[in-house]
Design an enzyme around this catalytic site. Structure first.
Site, PDB file in Angstrom:
ATOM      1  CE  LYS A 169      12.211  -4.918   3.838  1.00  0.00           C
ATOM      2  NZ  LYS A 169      11.068  -4.223   3.227  1.00  0.00           N
ATOM      3  NE  ARG A 240      13.673 -21.132  -0.055  1.00  0.00           N
ATOM      4  CZ  ARG A 240      12.865 -20.543   0.839  1.00  0.00           C
ATOM      5  NH1 ARG A 240      12.789 -21.023   2.072  1.00  0.00           N
ATOM      6  NH2 ARG A 240      12.137 -19.504   0.511  1.00  0.00           N
ATOM      7  CG  HIS A 263       7.872 -17.700  -1.093  1.00  0.00           C
ATOM      8  ND1 HIS A 263       7.577 -18.793  -1.883  1.00  0.00           N
ATOM      9  CD2 HIS A 263       9.216 -17.618  -1.062  1.00  0.00           C
ATOM     10  CE1 HIS A 263       8.709 -19.355  -2.306  1.00  0.00           C
ATOM     11  NE2 HIS A 263       9.712 -18.655  -1.820  1.00  0.00           N
ATOM     12  CE1 TYR A 272      10.304 -24.447  -5.204  1.00  0.00           C
ATOM     13  CE2 TYR A 272       9.083 -22.742  -4.043  1.00  0.00           C
ATOM     14  CZ  TYR A 272      10.285 -23.281  -4.454  1.00  0.00           C
ATOM     15  OH  TYR A 272      11.465 -22.666  -4.139  1.00  0.00           O
TER      16      TYR A 272
END
Length: 292
Positions: A169, A240, A263, A272
């Site tokens: 977006k 990543r 995020h 993670y």
């Protein structure tokens, strides 16, 4: 493609959803539309039993649980749109319970493996200089592959050591980069005019002078992983994932990592944190246990 789907696509385009998301919606809803036609039903008149039958069909086709969940979400959003436009009175998918899926723990590289991977490109050729810069930037920023490939020369500031990254977006985030990535980008910018035969603004180009594809970048990762003799089964997102875990292992707070990765939901980042904790426990065990 039905008129309803075409109008829905127009609506999504106005909301600036990413191309990958748009493609997935079109694919999912088109497949469902074909399924409903074979059952001699109308897409605007289905009930929950039709959705259940469709899920069973996908299971028989051998679709992964994650793919089935995405299909259900696609349909749920499509029928929300139809309700909003007054085309239907009830959303037949709203009460369908989405199955929970077990998230696979992402594979990460050790810091030593990252060093081997990033040292693999040959700096004696233009391709190697470009590849080295791309790998360094991904590991320095934790960008998604699509974000990396959409970078322009105006998105980097080497004097202040940061990169502007546009996520889904078109949401922009500023990501700092370290001295290794800055140096590699400086080297790459010196040879970039030789590759940039069409005078494009894109930062990274393939050797034909046009935008690199996701598959093209995946081949680069795979090639250098083989060259560096890395046994871990990696993919285009491994750097990543490694970026996130290595930050957490070295004391970064999870909120900062969430912002760097782009995020929206903290739960996406927390996986993670669990990897970081497991690695730390294993490290403590190896150092402390007399028989480790």
């Amino acid at each position: 493609m039905s008129n309803l789907l075409l109008k829905y696509i127009e609506e999504l385009e106005k909301k600036h959803v990413s191309k990958n998301t748009l493609d997935a919606y079109v694919r999912d809803i088109s497949r469902f539309n074909n399924f409903i036609k074979q059952r001699k039903e109308k897409i605007t008149e289905i009930e929950i039993v039709s959705v259940m039958a469709y899920v069973q069909y996908l299971q028989k086709e051998g679709k992964a649980a994650s793919s089935i969940v995405r299909n259900i979400v696609s349909l749920r959003n499509f029928y929300k749109y139809l309700m909003k436009k007054g085309i239907i009175n009830e959303n037949p998918v709203v009460d369908y319970e989405i199955p929970k899926i077990k998230h696979n723990i992402p594979k990460i590289l050790t810091i030593e493996e990252v060093d081997k991977l990033l040292s693999a490109p040959s700096l004696s050729i233009n391709k190697g200089i470009r590849d080295k810069a791309m790998l360094e930037v991904v590991y320095a920023t934790g960008m998604k592959v699509t974000e990396l490939l959409n970078l322009t020369i105006y998105d980097i500031n080497l004097k202040l050591s940061y990169i502007k990254c546009k996520g889904s977006k078109n949401q922009e985030r500023i990501i700092p980069i370290g001295s290794f990535a800055v140096k590699c980008l400086e080297e790459y910018l010196r040879i970039r005019p030789k590759i940039n035969i069409y005078n494009l603004d894109l930062l990274f180009l393939n050797l034909k002078g046009v935008q690199m594809t996701r598959q093209g970048f995946w081949k680069i990762i795979k090639y250098y992983a083989d060259e560096a003799h890395i046994d871990t089964n990696i993919n285009a997102f491994t750097l990543r994932h490694s970026f996130a875990v290595h930050l957490l292992q070295n004391g970064a707070d999870i909120k900062s990592v969430q912002e760097l990765l782009g995020h929206k939901d903290m739960s996406a980042t927390q996986i993670y944190s669990s990897i970081s904790r497991k690695n730390k426990i294993a490290e403590v065990y190896k150092k402390s246990h007399p028989r480790a």
